[in-house]
Scaffold this motif. Structure first.
Motif, mmCIF file in Angstrom:
data_model
loop_
_atom_site.group_PDB
_atom_site.id
_atom_site.type_symbol
_atom_site.label_atom_id
_atom_site.label_comp_id
_atom_site.label_asym_id
_atom_site.label_seq_id
_atom_site.Cartn_x
_atom_site.Cartn_y
_atom_site.Cartn_z
ATOM 1 N N ARG A 13 -1.999 -1.227 -11.218
ATOM 2 C CA ARG A 13 -3.294 -1.425 -10.569
ATOM 3 C C ARG A 13 -3.380 -0.582 -9.301
ATOM 4 N NH1 ARG A 13 -2.724 -7.513 -7.922
ATOM 5 N NH2 ARG A 13 -1.210 -6.924 -6.316
ATOM 6 N N ASP A 14 -4.574 -0.459 -8.778
ATOM 7 C CA ASP A 14 -4.839 0.235 -7.522
ATOM 8 C C ASP A 14 -4.462 -0.713 -6.391
ATOM 9 O OD1 ASP A 14 -6.033 1.282 -5.165
ATOM 10 O OD2 ASP A 14 -7.638 2.208 -6.324
ATOM 11 N N SER A 15 -3.592 -0.274 -5.500
ATOM 12 C CA SER A 15 -3.129 -1.160 -4.428
ATOM 13 C C SER A 15 -4.231 -1.514 -3.432
ATOM 14 C CB SER A 15 -1.951 -0.528 -3.681
ATOM 15 O OG SER A 15 -2.364 0.651 -3.017
ATOM 16 N N LYS A 16 -5.295 -0.733 -3.398
ATOM 17 C CA LYS A 16 -6.397 -1.026 -2.486
ATOM 18 C C LYS A 16 -7.397 -2.006 -3.074
ATOM 19 C CE LYS A 16 -7.451 3.333 -2.207
ATOM 20 N NZ LYS A 16 -6.537 3.649 -3.285
ATOM 21 N N ILE A 17 -7.331 -2.238 -4.387
ATOM 22 C CA ILE A 17 -8.273 -3.144 -5.059
ATOM 23 C C ILE A 17 -7.448 -4.130 -5.884
ATOM 24 C CG2 ILE A 17 -10.321 -3.291 -6.518
ATOM 25 C CD1 ILE A 17 -10.683 -0.257 -6.054
ATOM 26 N N THR A 18 -6.759 -5.019 -5.205
ATOM 27 C CA THR A 18 -5.814 -5.897 -5.892
ATOM 28 C C THR A 18 -6.470 -6.881 -6.849
ATOM 29 O OG1 THR A 18 -5.792 -7.416 -4.012
ATOM 30 C CG2 THR A 18 -4.101 -5.701 -4.061
ATOM 31 N N ASP A 19 -7.761 -7.126 -6.669
ATOM 32 C CA ASP A 19 -8.445 -8.011 -7.612
ATOM 33 C C ASP A 19 -9.237 -7.223 -8.654
ATOM 34 O OD1 ASP A 19 -10.352 -7.097 -5.821
ATOM 35 O OD2 ASP A 19 -11.417 -8.999 -5.705
ATOM 36 N N GLY A 20 -9.001 -5.903 -8.700
ATOM 37 C CA GLY A 20 -9.695 -5.035 -9.652
ATOM 38 C C GLY A 20 -9.000 -5.006 -10.994
ATOM 39 N N PRO A 21 -9.380 -4.047 -11.821
ATOM 40 C CA PRO A 21 -8.821 -3.969 -13.175
ATOM 41 C C PRO A 21 -7.336 -3.633 -13.175
ATOM 42 C CG PRO A 21 -10.203 -2.064 -12.724
ATOM 43 C CD PRO A 21 -10.346 -2.995 -11.556
ATOM 44 N N VAL A 22 -6.666 -4.073 -14.210
ATOM 45 C CA VAL A 22 -5.246 -3.811 -14.421
ATOM 46 C C VAL A 22 -5.108 -3.055 -15.736
ATOM 47 C CG1 VAL A 22 -3.000 -4.877 -14.871
ATOM 48 C CG2 VAL A 22 -4.538 -5.884 -13.169
ATOM 49 N N LEU A 23 -4.402 -1.936 -15.697
ATOM 50 C CA LEU A 23 -4.081 -1.201 -16.912
ATOM 51 C C LEU A 23 -2.693 -1.629 -17.349
ATOM 52 C CD1 LEU A 23 -5.237 2.366 -15.831
ATOM 53 C CD2 LEU A 23 -6.484 0.714 -17.225
ATOM 54 N N VAL A 24 -2.506 -1.867 -18.633
ATOM 55 C CA VAL A 24 -1.206 -2.292 -19.145
ATOM 56 C C VAL A 24 -0.710 -1.233 -20.126
ATOM 57 C CG1 VAL A 24 0.072 -4.086 -20.359
ATOM 58 C CG2 VAL A 24 -1.819 -4.723 -18.844
ATOM 59 N N PHE A 25 0.475 -0.700 -19.824
ATOM 60 C CA PHE A 25 1.083 0.345 -20.631
ATOM 61 C C PHE A 25 2.327 -0.189 -21.321
ATOM 62 C CE2 PHE A 25 -1.175 2.464 -17.214
ATOM 63 C CZ PHE A 25 -1.852 3.468 -17.877
ATOM 64 N N GLY A 26 2.663 0.380 -22.454
ATOM 65 C CA GLY A 26 3.941 0.093 -23.074
ATOM 66 C C GLY A 26 5.047 0.672 -22.205
ATOM 67 N N ALA A 27 6.190 -0.004 -22.153
ATOM 68 C CA ALA A 27 7.284 0.431 -21.283
ATOM 69 C C ALA A 27 7.760 1.839 -21.624
ATOM 70 C CB ALA A 27 8.436 -0.565 -21.362
ATOM 71 N N THR A 28 7.819 2.186 -22.903
ATOM 72 C CA THR A 28 8.289 3.511 -23.309
ATOM 73 C C THR A 28 7.341 4.598 -22.804
ATOM 74 O OG1 THR A 28 9.331 2.567 -25.255
ATOM 75 C CG2 THR A 28 8.946 4.940 -25.285
ATOM 76 N N GLY A 29 6.048 4.387 -22.979
ATOM 77 C CA GLY A 29 5.058 5.346 -22.502
ATOM 78 C C GLY A 29 5.066 5.466 -20.993
ATOM 79 N N TRP A 30 5.219 4.333 -20.308
ATOM 80 C CA TRP A 30 5.248 4.340 -18.842
ATOM 81 C C TRP A 30 6.459 5.135 -18.346
ATOM 82 C CZ3 TRP A 30 2.144 4.053 -14.985
ATOM 83 C CH2 TRP A 30 2.642 3.894 -13.694
ATOM 84 N N MET A 31 7.617 4.924 -18.955
ATOM 85 C CA MET A 31 8.815 5.644 -18.531
ATOM 86 C C MET A 31 8.667 7.143 -18.771
ATOM 87 S SD MET A 31 10.661 3.639 -16.877
ATOM 88 C CE MET A 31 11.883 4.883 -16.569
ATOM 89 N N ALA A 32 8.036 7.522 -19.867
ATOM 90 C CA ALA A 32 7.791 8.942 -20.131
ATOM 91 C C ALA A 32 6.881 9.528 -19.049
ATOM 92 C CB ALA A 32 7.177 9.129 -21.516
ATOM 93 N N PHE A 33 5.865 8.778 -18.641
ATOM 94 C CA PHE A 33 4.959 9.218 -17.578
ATOM 95 C C PHE A 33 5.711 9.377 -16.257
ATOM 96 C CE2 PHE A 33 2.207 7.947 -14.004
ATOM 97 C CZ PHE A 33 1.332 9.027 -14.022
ATOM 98 N N VAL A 34 6.503 8.371 -15.881
ATOM 99 C CA VAL A 34 7.263 8.420 -14.626
ATOM 100 C C VAL A 34 8.228 9.604 -14.631
ATOM 101 C CG1 VAL A 34 8.989 7.206 -13.222
ATOM 102 C CG2 VAL A 34 7.011 5.967 -14.110
ATOM 103 N N THR A 35 8.898 9.821 -15.752
ATOM 104 C CA THR A 35 9.817 10.955 -15.869
ATOM 105 C C THR A 35 9.068 12.270 -15.684
ATOM 106 O OG1 THR A 35 11.289 9.705 -17.312
ATOM 107 C CG2 THR A 35 11.454 12.121 -17.412
ATOM 108 N N GLY A 36 7.891 12.373 -16.283
ATOM 109 C CA GLY A 36 7.074 13.581 -16.128
ATOM 110 C C GLY A 36 6.627 13.800 -14.701
#
Length: 68
Positions: free
Chosen positions: A39-62
């Motif tokens: 989520r956006d740290s400035k809008i803590t009550d805003g929308p939350v995106l949920v990613f699969g752990a494998t996809g998230w790790m690939a993004f972080v690595t990139g």
């Protein structure tokens, strides 16, 4: 029926790249097995995106390797 907890019950942590000047920041949480809510740290009550752990790790690595 889903057995995942509600995102509002998650314990959120801000990106280590975040600085204190109110810039663009994201928060992630350890929430459910194989799922990473973001989520956006400035809008803590805003929308939350949920990613699969494998996809998230690939993004972080990139990001860390400056592929983007």
């Amino acid at each position: 029926m889903s057995t995942a907890p509600e995102p509002n019950s998650a314990v959120w942590r801000k990106s280590t790249y975040s600085n204190g000047d109110g810039g663009s920041c994201v928060e992630v949480a350890d929430w459910a097995p194989d799922l990473v809510p973001v989520r956006d740290s400035k809008i803590t009550d805003g929308p939350v995106l949920v990613f699969g752990a494998t996809g998230w790790m690939a993004f972080v690595t990139g990001v860390k390797s400056r592929a983007f």
